[in-house]
Design a protein around this motif. Structure first.
Motif: not given
Length: 326
Positions: A218-219, A224-226, A233-239, A259-266
């Motif tokens: 689940x989400x 942490x945060x940006x 840019x807005x957050x679409x999902x996180x898990x 228009x553009x998607x970004x992925x962030x991994x920590x």
């Protein structure tokens, strides 16, 4: 005399078409383009060019029993195909079993532009008319999408004056240099959907999942945060989940400006063994990996300039106790 008359007639027709096209704003042309792609039967052969590598692509579209059906295939190398039936998208990729998602979209900049949520995108990009040119032997109106901030790529679109279909897309940096291109080489407009597309539309496919159901957990609220993101840019999902390639746990966040998607991994790593900083660019896609002083690796992947990806990675900060409670 007859030949001169024909030339004069052709010139007059071109002038009338030019005047008619010039009556439309850049935003109206984009709206017209999106409507045309969803309502017509056609096949467009394209070539994707980035860093000297060429990938031939074919996009086929039809309206069958009042419903939109489309097929996107990469024609070189291993078979990679995608099928759209109304708002359901089936992915046939060589890395895993086929799956179907509701409300998704095909990969690639051409597909993103024809399905973009235009009002949202225009909050952070300015549409500008840029004259006309020819693509695949067709006269096209040129529209620029200029980012309001310099931390994104810009887009140049060639829209066929007759069919209003999108024939070419250039992604450019802030100096106007070409970063990636999708170039149409042949457009086949059809009076009816291709028979093979009708057959695909009736085929048995994996059961469709909603996008939120496709995630293994689940989400979740991450710890942490940006602290900085490019405009829009807005957050679409996180898990939190395990990476398939390494089985290591990782925090994940997906962002988009429409228009553009970004992925962030920590993820936690051994700072003695990890590469401190890494940059990989493939066309418009940047991958920036950054290990901070406490052994946390932040990786940002997406179609943004490398400097932007690096700034996003460096903006990752732990939540304070008050922020975590909220």
């Amino acid at each position: 005399m007859r030949q001169s008359s024909l030339i004069l007639l052709a010139s007059l027709l071109l002038t009338c078409a030019k005047a008619s096209a010039d009556d439309l704003s850049a935003e109206a042309l984009l709206q017209q383009m999106q409507s045309a792609v969803s309502q017509q039967n056609f096949e467009l052969s394209m070539v994707k060019a980035r860093q000297g590598r060429l990938e031939p692509i074919r996009f086929s579209h039809g309206v069958i029993d009042g419903k939109e059906v489309a097929h996107l295939s990469y024609l070189d190398g291993k078979a990679v195909e995608y099928l759209q039936r109304q708002n359901e998208y089936t992915f046939f990729e060589n890395t895993h079993e086929p799956y179907t998602l509701k409300g998704a979209r095909f990969p690639g900049v051409w597909s993103s532009l024809v399905k973009m949520p235009l009002p949202r995108v225009l909050e952070s990009y300015d549409p500008v008319l840029a004259g006309r040119s020819r693509v695949a032997g067709l006269v096209a109106q040129v529209v620029r999408l200029v980012p309001k901030e310099a931390d994104k790529y810009g887009f140049v679109l060639w829209i066929d004056e007759q069919s209003h279909l999108l024939l070419r897309v250039d992604m450019v940096d802030r100096e106007g240099n070409l970063v990636e291109q999708v170039l149409g080489v042949d457009l086949d407009k059809q009076s009816a959907p291709a028979p093979w597309l009708v057959t695909l539309a009736k085929s048995q496919l994996p059961e469709a999942l909603a996008l939120e159901d496709a995630y293994p957990t689940p989400q979740q609220t991450l710890n942490w945060h940006l602290t900085w993101l490019p405009d829009g840019f807005k957050v679409l999902s996180q898990d939190r989940h395990q990476l398939v390639s390494t089985s290591l746990p990782v925090d994940y966040m997906m962002l988009s400006d429409g228009l553009v998607d970004l992925s962030v991994y920590v993820a936690r790593v051994d700072p003695k063994q990890a590469v401190r900083q890494q940059l990989i660019r493939q066309g418009a896609t940047s991958l920036v990996s950054y290990v901070n002083e406490v052994g946390v690796e932040i990786t940002v992947v997406g179609e943004v300039p490398a400097e932007t990806a690096k700034r996003i990675a460096e903006s990752v900060q732990p939540l304070t106790r008050n922020e975590a409670v909220q």
